[in-house]
Design an enzyme around this catalytic site. Structure first.
Site, short mmCIF file in Angstrom:
data_model
loop_
_atom_site.label_atom_id
_atom_site.label_comp_id
_atom_site.label_asym_id
_atom_site.label_seq_id
_atom_site.Cartn_x
_atom_site.Cartn_y
_atom_site.Cartn_z
CG HIS A 17 53.34 3.80 -2.97
ND1 HIS A 17 53.90 5.06 -3.02
CD2 HIS A 17 52.00 3.99 -3.08
CE1 HIS A 17 52.95 5.96 -3.17
NE2 HIS A 17 51.78 5.35 -3.20
CB SER A 130 53.12 10.64 -2.80
OG SER A 130 53.28 9.26 -3.02
P1 ADP Z 1 47.73 8.62 -7.02
O1 ADP Z 1 48.76 9.70 -6.83
O2 ADP Z 1 47.57 8.16 -8.44
O3 ADP Z 1 46.45 8.84 -6.26
P2 ADP Z 1 49.35 7.05 -5.28
O4 ADP Z 1 50.64 6.91 -5.99
O5 ADP Z 1 49.29 7.99 -4.14
O6 ADP Z 1 48.27 7.32 -6.38
O7 ADP Z 1 48.82 5.65 -4.77
C1 ADP Z 1 48.66 4.51 -5.55
C2 ADP Z 1 48.03 3.42 -4.70
O8 ADP Z 1 48.77 3.25 -3.50
C3 ADP Z 1 46.58 3.71 -4.26
O9 ADP Z 1 45.87 2.49 -4.25
C4 ADP Z 1 46.76 4.21 -2.83
O10 ADP Z 1 45.62 4.00 -2.05
C5 ADP Z 1 47.91 3.35 -2.37
N1 ADP Z 1 48.68 3.94 -1.27
C6 ADP Z 1 49.15 5.21 -1.19
N2 ADP Z 1 49.81 5.39 -0.03
C7 ADP Z 1 49.74 4.20 0.64
C8 ADP Z 1 50.22 3.75 1.92
N3 ADP Z 1 50.88 4.56 2.74
N4 ADP Z 1 49.97 2.47 2.28
C9 ADP Z 1 49.29 1.65 1.44
N5 ADP Z 1 48.79 2.02 0.24
C10 ADP Z 1 49.03 3.27 -0.16
#
Ligand code: ADP
Length: 164
Positions: A17, A130
């Protein structure tokens, strides 16, 4: 120059993120990170805790043009509130793409002026999620390097106080 939003649960906020936020901050005047309040999920950290952890990580990374908010409801309304016209999404793989593309369909219906911009995950972060970090945390396994240093410290303090 345009402002963008980057929204998610961020439970917790990972290095993946942070990389997306850093790169978006280089492309837009202001990036508004939105911590989504989802009543159906039972997060490890409250939305306000996550907001403060993310703000600490962003300060630690020396990024100035990012604001962190808590929001509930629709993403398009969050974008309107902060006056952003770009929605940043990170893509790790085709599964992310299929999901995000379907979300774009609905967001476009609700707010045709909101443009979605996809940033491909750095190759070192494509397996980072996450949910994997939560699994490791529950098993008290090492998560060094998977989350920003400031967040690692806050998680370590929480784990310690839970044990007492
Ligand atoms: P949610 O739990 O609402 O699905 P996340 O917090 O996991 O969302 O993710 C928010 C955004 O971050 C999404 O666009 C997701 O694809 C992106 N994302 C999650 N993990 C990664 C990562 N390791 N690298 C790049 N982008 C990520």
């Amino acid at each position: 120059m345009r402002s963008a939003i980057f929204a998610g649960s961020f439970d917790p906020f990972t290095m993946g993120h942070l990389d997306i936020v850093k790169r978006a901050a280089g492309l837009f005047e202001t990036v508004h990170v939105g911590v989504l309040v989802n009543p159906e999920k039972h997060p490890l950290f409250t939305p306000e805790e996550r907001r403060d952890m993310i703000a600490a990580a962003i300060r630690g990374a020396g990024i100035a043009n990012v604001k962190v908010h808590v929001f509930g409801g629709l993403l398009v309304d969050f974008a309107r509130t902060v006056r952003a016209d770009v929605n940043i999404r990170g893509l790790r793989n085709g599964v992310d793409f299929d999901y995000e593309y379907s979300m774009e369909f609905y967001n476009k219906r609700l707010s045709p002026g909101l443009e979605t911009v996809y940033l491909a995950a750095d190759s070192t972060h494509i397996f980072l999620s996450s949910s994997a970090v939560r699994t490791l945390m529950a098993a008290k396994a090492d998560i060094t390097g998977l989350v920003p240093e400031q967040i690692y410290q806050l998680i370590a303090e929480r784990v310690k106080s839970d044990e007492q």
